[in-house]
Design an enzyme around this catalytic site. Structure first.
Site, PDB file in Angstrom:
ATOM      1  N   ASP A 289     -39.505  11.944  40.975  1.00  0.00           N
ATOM      2  CA  ASP A 289     -39.477  13.359  41.361  1.00  0.00           C
ATOM      3  C   ASP A 289     -40.726  14.010  40.799  1.00  0.00           C
ATOM      4  O   ASP A 289     -41.615  13.317  40.273  1.00  0.00           O
ATOM      5  CB  ASP A 289     -38.198  14.039  40.843  1.00  0.00           C
ATOM      6  CG  ASP A 289     -37.714  15.152  41.782  1.00  0.00           C
ATOM      7  OD1 ASP A 289     -38.548  15.998  42.155  1.00  0.00           O
ATOM      8  OD2 ASP A 289     -36.532  15.174  42.130  1.00  0.00           O
TER       9      ASP A 289
ATOM     10  N   GLY B  63     -44.376  12.330  40.143  1.00  0.00           N
ATOM     11  CA  GLY B  63     -45.450  12.199  41.117  1.00  0.00           C
ATOM     12  C   GLY B  63     -45.225  13.074  42.330  1.00  0.00           C
ATOM     13  O   GLY B  63     -44.385  13.974  42.333  1.00  0.00           O
ATOM     14  N   ASP B  64     -45.973  12.774  43.388  1.00  0.00           N
ATOM     15  CA  ASP B  64     -45.949  13.533  44.630  1.00  0.00           C
ATOM     16  C   ASP B  64     -45.545  12.591  45.755  1.00  0.00           C
ATOM     17  O   ASP B  64     -46.277  11.644  46.067  1.00  0.00           O
ATOM     18  CB  ASP B  64     -47.337  14.127  44.895  1.00  0.00           C
ATOM     19  CG  ASP B  64     -47.415  14.910  46.192  1.00  0.00           C
ATOM     20  OD1 ASP B  64     -46.403  14.986  46.913  1.00  0.00           O
ATOM     21  OD2 ASP B  64     -48.504  15.428  46.495  1.00  0.00           O
TER      22      ASP B  64
ATOM     23  N   ARG C  62     -30.671  14.247  50.703  1.00  0.00           N
ATOM     24  CA  ARG C  62     -30.884  15.653  51.051  1.00  0.00           C
ATOM     25  C   ARG C  62     -32.338  16.057  50.784  1.00  0.00           C
ATOM     26  O   ARG C  62     -32.626  17.119  50.238  1.00  0.00           O
ATOM     27  CB  ARG C  62     -29.927  16.558  50.273  1.00  0.00           C
ATOM     28  CG  ARG C  62     -28.464  16.175  50.405  1.00  0.00           C
ATOM     29  CD  ARG C  62     -27.885  16.550  51.743  1.00  0.00           C
ATOM     30  NE  ARG C  62     -27.680  17.988  51.856  1.00  0.00           N
ATOM     31  CZ  ARG C  62     -27.752  18.670  52.988  1.00  0.00           C
ATOM     32  NH1 ARG C  62     -28.060  18.041  54.107  1.00  0.00           N
ATOM     33  NH2 ARG C  62     -27.525  19.967  53.019  1.00  0.00           N
TER      34      ARG C  62
ATOM     35  N   HIS D 293     -34.254  17.103  55.012  1.00  0.00           N
ATOM     36  CA  HIS D 293     -33.917  18.402  55.614  1.00  0.00           C
ATOM     37  C   HIS D 293     -34.722  19.550  55.003  1.00  0.00           C
ATOM     38  O   HIS D 293     -34.695  20.668  55.520  1.00  0.00           O
ATOM     39  CB  HIS D 293     -32.407  18.665  55.512  1.00  0.00           C
ATOM     40  CG  HIS D 293     -31.937  19.115  54.156  1.00  0.00           C
ATOM     41  ND1 HIS D 293     -30.868  19.957  53.987  1.00  0.00           N
ATOM     42  CD2 HIS D 293     -32.396  18.834  52.901  1.00  0.00           C
ATOM     43  CE1 HIS D 293     -30.669  20.188  52.704  1.00  0.00           C
ATOM     44  NE2 HIS D 293     -31.580  19.518  52.025  1.00  0.00           N
TER      45      HIS D 293
END
Length: 525
Positions: free
Chosen positions: A393, A415-416, A431, A434
């Site tokens: 995350d 991280g990204d 989730r 979305h």
């Protein structure tokens, strides 16, 4: 056959009783497979006892009598009467069928004449089992209009709930009654609201009040302090630091919402948490307290921008706070903590079900991308003692989560996800998609595919249109994310295929979440 005159009954009522007695005796009525129960009619005798005696002489014996609640209240409301005297008499119409007479005494003659002309209480009644109330929606879909109802505790053991409908075409059976054993509070509330569109709209317009009352129950610690034991209003006021009078007024509203149960009034009145109310207590295994604080707080303000969101091209969150949600959360740790708790709260039951239904045989590493607090990953690893995990995350989220993780089994990586993600045998996106538009989802899934070998599995946890909760959350995502949206199963299939994954199947989870399972296919296939 009823004779032409019956003592104490108006001649018009005698004819009406005779007609409905024939309908009851015929017993050929059908309604969606439900059992025919009785026919009903409102009459206005001079005396209940004299009318019953005359009906018995005419061959219609009363098998039992009881006080009316529903029809009594309907008459009182229609004509402004002060609790008119109405008795229900069940008359034996033969072969186990009954004619249900409502005997109203002491009513003005003009009321009797108006009711005879309008036939507002004449009906055919059918009995539904407690689990068969889908017939109510079916009747509405067929054009029958809800026409009131209620609960009579004197009807059989445990009472019976009554649902009235009116047919648009009129006729002898222009009204239908569906009766069901027990007090069906939720179904009755919905049915009565449907019968009065203005009242139903008022209930809908006060939805913001409900949201804030539920938030208050969670944020002020009301539910937490009642979770351990029942308290008096005074004790609860002292424990929460709230003025007793104001707290009692909030508790009255929460009682109407079914969150608490009240016994007595004033400071000494007892307050208990209902099963529904326990979901607002932080210690409850089914807690949604974090969600109550989030939807009543951070997202409450952003939803105030819904009209501008629909009319423009910016999210409600950006209009309210001037930044995207994730940028805001990075710089506001307190809001981020509420957000993460809310995500974990609403997903506990979902996560347990997902871990229970996943095939984890042969899985060495589970990587949860955008895994937040690590709640889902911990559930999955508990079901797979042989596996290790990677929580991925944002750096800030990982820093907050790391102290609560099992350091021996879980590696936390910040991280990204748009740049690169860790690999694994099983990748999980719960989730996440979305939150983003199609182009952003394509980049995330492309990074996932680049990180794994062919045959690796990818699992998505998402709500899927047109499921009812997904429809509501679709608007929520429009307001609280730039480009966020819910999708159909086919739209997820297409996104996965474009990134090199093949959707192999799905299964339903609690709260209308679905678990979509895909496999990485070789490039070029």
């Amino acid at each position: 056959m009823v004779r032409s005159t019956v003592s104490a009954l108006h001649e018009t009522d005698v004819r009406r009783v005779a007609t409905m007695a024939r309908v009851a005796a015929d017993g050929e009525q059908r309604l969606y497979g439900l059992r025919f129960d009785h026919v009903g009619l409102l009459v206005f005798p001079e005396s209940v006892d004299a009318a019953l005696a005359g009906l018995a002489d005419a061959g219609l014996r009363a098998v039992r009598t009881l006080p009316s609640v529903v029809v009594r209240d309907r008459l009182a409301e229609r004509y402004g009467l002060d609790r008119p005297a109405v008795t229900i008499a069940h008359l034996d119409a033969g072969e186990g069928r009954t004619l249900e007479l409502f005997l109203a005494t002491g009513c003005p003659e003009e009321v009797a004449e108006d009711e005879r002309a309008a036939e507002r209480e004449r009906h055919l009644a059918f009995e539904a089992a407690p689990g068969s109330l889908g017939v109510l929606a079916a009747l509405r879909a067929d054009g029958l209009a809800p026409d009131g109802g209620g609960f009579n505790p004197s009807e059989s053991d445990g009472g019976r709930s009554v649902f009235y409908f009116r047919r648009p075409d009129g006729g002898l059976a222009d009204r239908v009654e569906v009766v069901v054993p027990g007090h069906r509070r939720d179904e009755l509330a919905g049915h009565l609201h449907a019968a009065d569109p203005r009242r139903e709209m008022l209930e809908m317009l006060t939805g913001a009040w409900r949201t804030q009352a539920l938030r208050a129950a969670a944020e002020l610690g009301v539910a937490d302090r009642l979770f351990a034991r029942d308290r008096t209003v005074g004790e609860l006021a002292a424990a929460t630091g709230c003025p007793a009078d104001r707290l009692e007024r909030l508790l009255g509203y929460l009682a109407r919402l079914g969150v608490v149960a009240l016994q007595g009034a004033g400071r000494d009145g007892k307050v208990a948490l209902t099963p529904l109310g326990t979901t607002l207590a932080g210690e409850s295994p089914l807690s949604l307290a974090g969600l109550a604080r989030l939807y009543g707080g951070l997202f409450y303000r952003s939803f105030g921008e819904l009209p501008a969101t629909v009319a423009g091209d910016a999210s409600g969150f950006e209009l309210a706070y001037g930044r995207t949600p994730f940028a805001h959360l990075e710089d506001h740790p307190a809001d981020a903590a509420v957000f993460q708790q809310a995500m974990a709260d609403q997903c506990r039951e979902v996560f347990d079900a997902a871990a229970d239904r996943l095939d984890l045989a042969g899985v060495g590493t589970v990587t949860d991308i955008g895994g937040g607090t690590g709640a889902l990953l911990s559930c999955v690893l508990a079901a797979a003692p042989h596996a290790s995990g990677v929580l991925f995350d944002t750096p800030a989220t990982v820093r907050a989560a790391r102290p609560r993780l099992d350091a021996e089994r879980i590696t936390a990586v910040g991280g990204d996800m748009f740049a690169a993600v860790p690999g694994g045998d099983l990748l999980v996106l719960s989730r996440i998609l979305h939150d983003w538009d199609d182009a952003a989802c394509a980049r995330i899934l492309a990074r996932c595919r680049a990180a794994v070998r062919p045959g690796a599995r990818l699992v998505l946890l998402e709500r899927v249109l047109p499921d009812p909760l997904a429809v509501a959350w679709d608007v929520h995502m429009m307001v609280n994310n730039d480009g966020g949206r819910e999708r159909t199963l086919e739209e997820y299939r297409e996104l996965l295929a474009a990134a090199g994954f093949e959707l192999r199947g799905w299964t339903g989870l609690p709260l209308e979440v679905r678990m979509l399972e895909a496999v990485a296919v070789p490039c070029g296939t």
